[in-house]
Motif scaffolding. Structure first.
Motif, PDB file in Angstrom:
ATOM      1  N   SER A 190      -6.158   5.033  -5.671  1.00 30.37           N
ATOM      2  CA  SER A 190      -5.949   5.658  -4.370  1.00 30.37           C
ATOM      3  C   SER A 190      -5.121   4.782  -3.431  1.00 30.37           C
ATOM      4  CB  SER A 190      -7.301   5.978  -3.711  1.00 30.37           C
ATOM      5  OG  SER A 190      -8.088   4.797  -3.564  1.00 30.37           O
ATOM      6  N   TYR A 191      -5.089   3.491  -3.662  1.00 26.19           N
ATOM      7  CA  TYR A 191      -4.361   2.559  -2.806  1.00 26.19           C
ATOM      8  C   TYR A 191      -2.852   2.651  -3.049  1.00 26.19           C
ATOM      9  CZ  TYR A 191      -3.949  -1.830  -0.132  1.00 26.19           C
ATOM     10  OH  TYR A 191      -3.668  -2.798   0.819  1.00 26.19           O
ATOM     11  N   PHE A 192      -2.482   2.906  -4.315  1.00 24.51           N
ATOM     12  CA  PHE A 192      -1.079   3.040  -4.701  1.00 24.51           C
ATOM     13  C   PHE A 192      -0.822   4.454  -5.241  1.00 24.51           C
ATOM     14  CE2 PHE A 192      -2.371  -1.387  -5.652  1.00 24.51           C
ATOM     15  CZ  PHE A 192      -1.475  -2.097  -4.873  1.00 24.51           C
ATOM     16  N   ARG A 193       0.437   4.736  -5.522  1.00 25.75           N
ATOM     17  CA  ARG A 193       0.786   5.896  -6.352  1.00 25.75           C
ATOM     18  C   ARG A 193       0.732   5.393  -7.795  1.00 25.75           C
ATOM     19  NH1 ARG A 193       6.118   7.138  -5.221  1.00 25.75           N
ATOM     20  NH2 ARG A 193       6.346   5.451  -3.698  1.00 25.75           N
ATOM     21  N   TYR A 194      -0.361   5.705  -8.442  1.00 30.90           N
ATOM     22  CA  TYR A 194      -0.815   5.004  -9.648  1.00 30.90           C
ATOM     23  C   TYR A 194      -0.455   5.753 -10.931  1.00 30.90           C
ATOM     24  CZ  TYR A 194      -4.347   3.111 -12.947  1.00 30.90           C
ATOM     25  OH  TYR A 194      -4.994   2.556 -14.018  1.00 30.90           O
TER      26      TYR A 194
ATOM     27  N   ARG B  23       0.842  -1.205   0.000  1.00 36.21           N
ATOM     28  CA  ARG B  23       0.000   0.000   0.000  1.00 36.21           C
ATOM     29  C   ARG B  23       0.880   1.260   0.000  1.00 36.21           C
ATOM     30  NH1 ARG B  23      -5.602   0.658   3.281  1.00 36.21           N
ATOM     31  NH2 ARG B  23      -6.258   2.606   2.323  1.00 36.21           N
ATOM     32  N   GLY B  24       0.506   2.218  -0.839  1.00 33.86           N
ATOM     33  CA  GLY B  24       1.239   3.473  -0.931  1.00 33.86           C
ATOM     34  C   GLY B  24       2.442   3.436  -1.850  1.00 33.86           C
ATOM     35  N   MET B  25       2.804   2.270  -2.352  1.00 33.62           N
ATOM     36  CA  MET B  25       3.938   2.169  -3.271  1.00 33.62           C
ATOM     37  C   MET B  25       3.526   2.646  -4.662  1.00 33.62           C
ATOM     38  SD  MET B  25       5.714  -1.457  -2.227  1.00 33.62           S
ATOM     39  CE  MET B  25       6.375  -1.719  -0.594  1.00 33.62           C
ATOM     40  N   SER B  26       4.517   2.945  -5.477  1.00 35.75           N
ATOM     41  CA  SER B  26       4.233   3.350  -6.853  1.00 35.75           C
ATOM     42  C   SER B  26       3.980   2.115  -7.704  1.00 35.75           C
ATOM     43  CB  SER B  26       5.405   4.148  -7.428  1.00 35.75           C
ATOM     44  OG  SER B  26       6.596   3.379  -7.425  1.00 35.75           O
TER      45      SER B  26
END
Length: 283
Positions: free
Chosen positions: A166-170, A135-138
């Motif tokens: 929204s869960y990742f850096r997408y 979570r939060g990773m690109s």
């Protein structure tokens, strides 16, 4: 004294003379293939022998177009710009929904009619549970026309109540090759791909096994479709199907080993994912 030929021979000779130019001038078969290789030139070199083989079996001239993205091949087949295309499963489903394209065969890869979508990560990242630990990773998805690089992973996240935007850096829109290289070079933490592409890139030395690790794998997915436009004459469609089913790995890119017959039901799981994501609503 001139020799007089029977009237039936003269008529047959005249008919043959008229027919020959007509056959020679018959419109070429228009083939297309999606961006399966890192560059359009690579794709053309890998896939051209197969399409030349199909055309030769039908005694027809042919043209081959290589599309620059996955959505483009669905548009080309659906709009009647091409007669027959080798395309990803989602591209075929889009072309069927929009313009009634029909599958005539599913390709075999190393003897199997199925493959897997995968998500790769930088090997040094501590990801024991996916997606919780990521979570939060690109993350880089492929373009929205890709089955394994966009549709299937999006559907998997949807089933778990996760919005990857929204869960990742997408981000999305990359090619599969670019996704793998981005992970290998540390430009992104995670990226979508499919097992066939990763295997090919490892075999060619474009990336090393220690540069990436797999953190997610889908259920088996139906392999690429050979599809024809809706209004292609049935005799041509049947002849193309017969030629494809009889072809061997000698005219196919590396690791592809043949074809099996396909129907729309073969690709029902892909259509289901598309509908769940609202991508077929207006198709």
């Amino acid at each position: 004294m001139p020799i007089r030929l029977p009237r039936r021979i003269l008529l047959a000779s005249a008919a043959a003379t008229l027919a020959a130019p007509a056959l020679a001038q018959a419109s070429p078969l228009r083939f297309a293939v999606g961006p399966f290789q890192p560059t359009p030139g690579d794709t053309r070199r890998a896939f051209a022998p197969f399409f030349a083989h199909l055309a030769a079996q039908l005694g027809r001239r042919h043209e081959l177009s290589v599309t620059s993205d996955w959505a483009g091949i669905a548009v080309a087949l659906g709009s009647g710009q091409v007669d027959c295309a080798w395309m990803g499963p989602w591209g075929y489903v889009l072309a069927r929904a929009r313009a009634g394209a029909e599958p005539i065969a599913t390709v075999l890869w190393r003897g199997s009619p199925t493959y897997h979508a995968i998500i790769l990560a930088r090997p040094e990242l501590a990801i024991t549970r996916f997606p919780e630990d990521a979570r939060g990773m690109s993350i880089s998805f492929a373009d929205a026309g890709s089955t394994s690089g966009w549709l299937v992973p999006h559907h998997w996240f949807l089933q778990r109540g996760i919005d990857p935007r929204s869960y990742f850096r997408y981000r999305d829109g990359a090619s599969h090759a670019a996704n793998v290289i981005a992970v290998a070079n540390g430009q992104v933490d995670l990226a979508t791909d499919f097992d066939r592409n990763l295997a090919a890139m490892l075999a060619s030395g474009r990336v090393r096994a220690e540069q990436v690790k797999e953190v997610w794998r889908s259920e088996p997915l139906p392999n690429d479709a050979l599809a024809v436009r809706r209004d292609l004459p049935s005799e041509t469609s049947q002849a193309l199907a017969a030629a494809a089913l009889a072809s061997t790995d000698s005219v196919l890119p590396p690791d592809y080993t043949g074809w099996v017959a396909a129907t729309p039901e073969t690709y029902a799981p892909i259509e289901e994912a598309g509908r769940a994501l609202g991508r077929l609503r207006n198709a």
